[in-house]
Design a protein around this motif. Sequence first.
Motif, PDB file in Angstrom:
ATOM      1  N   VAL A 495      31.977  37.857  37.959  1.00 55.93           N
ATOM      2  CA  VAL A 495      33.370  38.284  38.123  1.00 55.93           C
ATOM      3  C   VAL A 495      34.148  38.223  36.813  1.00 55.93           C
ATOM      4  CG1 VAL A 495      33.441  37.654  40.554  1.00 55.93           C
ATOM      5  CG2 VAL A 495      34.116  35.962  38.856  1.00 55.93           C
ATOM      6  N   GLU A 496      33.661  37.385  35.876  1.00 58.77           N
ATOM      7  CA  GLU A 496      34.342  37.295  34.581  1.00 58.77           C
ATOM      8  C   GLU A 496      33.395  36.627  33.588  1.00 58.77           C
ATOM      9  OE1 GLU A 496      38.659  35.912  32.709  1.00 58.77           O
ATOM     10  OE2 GLU A 496      38.229  35.582  34.830  1.00 58.77           O
ATOM     11  N   LYS A 508      41.314  35.961  33.655  1.00 58.75           N
ATOM     12  CA  LYS A 508      41.837  37.225  34.176  1.00 58.75           C
ATOM     13  C   LYS A 508      41.703  37.332  35.691  1.00 58.75           C
ATOM     14  CE  LYS A 508      40.674  39.832  29.944  1.00 58.75           C
ATOM     15  NZ  LYS A 508      40.065  38.703  29.211  1.00 58.75           N
ATOM     16  N   GLU A 509      40.739  36.614  36.277  1.00 54.74           N
ATOM     17  CA  GLU A 509      40.452  36.772  37.696  1.00 54.74           C
ATOM     18  C   GLU A 509      40.995  35.595  38.521  1.00 54.74           C
ATOM     19  OE1 GLU A 509      39.084  39.488  38.943  1.00 54.74           O
ATOM     20  OE2 GLU A 509      38.920  40.330  36.906  1.00 54.74           O
ATOM     21  N   ASP A 510      41.427  35.899  39.748  1.00 52.69           N
ATOM     22  CA  ASP A 510      41.955  34.860  40.631  1.00 52.69           C
ATOM     23  C   ASP A 510      40.916  33.772  40.903  1.00 52.69           C
ATOM     24  OD1 ASP A 510      44.337  36.212  40.788  1.00 52.69           O
ATOM     25  OD2 ASP A 510      43.900  37.165  42.720  1.00 52.69           O
TER      26      ASP A 510
END
Length: 538
Positions: A495-496, A508-510
């Motif tokens: 995801v990152e 950047k990602e939740d």
Amino acid sequence: MEKQVLLTIRDLKIEGRSGDAWHQIVKGVDLTLHKGEVLGLIGESGAGKSTLGLAAMGYARDGCRISGGSIDFDGIDLRAAPEADRRALRGKRIAYVAQSAAASFNPAHKLIDQYCEGPVVHGVMPREKAEADAVELYRRMRLPNPDEIGFRYPHQVSGGQLQRAMTAMAMSCRPDLIIFDEPTTALDVTTQIEVLAAIRDIVRQFGTAAIYITHDLAVVAQMADRIKVLLRGDEVEESDTRSMLAAPREDYTRSLWAVRSFARPALPAATGTPVVSVRNVTAGYGAVDVLKDVSFDIHARRTVAVVGESGSGKSTTARVITGLLPPRKGEILFNGKPLPPSFKARSREELRQCQMIYQMADTALNPKLRLRELIGRPAEMYLGLKGRALETRIRDLLALIELEPDKYIDRLPSELSGGQKQRIGIARALAAEPQMIICDEVTSALDQIVQEGILKLLDRLQGELNLAYMFITHDLATVKSIADEVVVMQHGQVVERGPKAELFAAPKEDYTNLLLSSVPEMDLDWLNRLLAARGEHA
């Protein structure tokens, strides 16, 4: 009004056997616990924490004996009581929650059967009522599908769910005392929050007293009313948690507070051909895809930390890299050249270049082999060393991991501490002279002082031997200490990813934000604030 005293231990002495000789491992410790109170026991490996916790049940593990002092549980002298009386107390009035739920459940029986055994055997309630009670406690422990989850086998639930199921099982007879022995050590940070909150809630709801054993100071700050610090079987100091955190009196306690000072600066982004490239890998078990289009690179002298909660695909990625799980799609490149998908098709030279260090050194080392054999076998198999050359290599590797060759070479794993066993795991991986090492949760089962020593050792070896590391971990403090780059995984996907400094400063990602916010802090109110911010009860 002061609560009634439940447990009193005075001048407790416990000995352990080494060969034909006995030596003291708990040296005259006192302990007082009131009803409904939580006492935190902390200290490094070998401090006597688990031994003292088991003694609170009137129990000494194999190879140990209680040699002096008194143990009074609610007016019952546990040292003088017949073994049948002590056994009647265990499970009914005193319960134990082990560090490894996976190793503690019987894999052949469903969770609800194992829950019901205690209350039925102890005559607390009949089977039908015990089943209904299990469902209610599963609900209170925030387990998913509480009406159904008990009818699964242990291998069919996650590690965090299994740990909560064990806590529910410990509560089945509504004991007066529970000993929690490192119950969240092997859990990822998001699962740890759920387990901590559930344990704290259920202890409060039932007014249960608890001894909470841990090496994680931030965790004990959320759980304990008082903290007792142990060192090599002696008490160092004890006080209420807020006072202990604010102003520990003793130098040793302050040194525990100061651990994790090690943090090497991250190296700049690497250029050139990576040692290992994971390229668009999809892989799984049966019909289920566990990894979905995963890609990242690992360069020489760089450490890539792969983080994410249980089930995110971290260890599955390692299995694909090592050839234990051939991918459905994608490929693994080594120095720019594709590797055969299965280890069975790889040459001995290809196998040599990538080695692993495992999480649980206790189970990774053959207990019947001496250290010279454990370290020597890969050197003999991969490098063809024999005789004096092999002996020299084994001794050089022991020196490299900072263990004296003459003192340790003929020892068995059982004669080593947890940190020393992990060092042998490192030496065994180095014996093949690889270019890359996969470190799979190698510090999660170690206390913080030993963790720091292992991290410093790995850092030194990386620089000296030009190694590439893939560091699988759920411990973001470890990531801060040793990583250059971070790969964040969730549900089998990346995801990152990016340089450590950038990712920690501005995720950047939740999901990355969720991971970072779930790292416990040395603050009594941290868990309350976190649960309140997430809309959960504190």
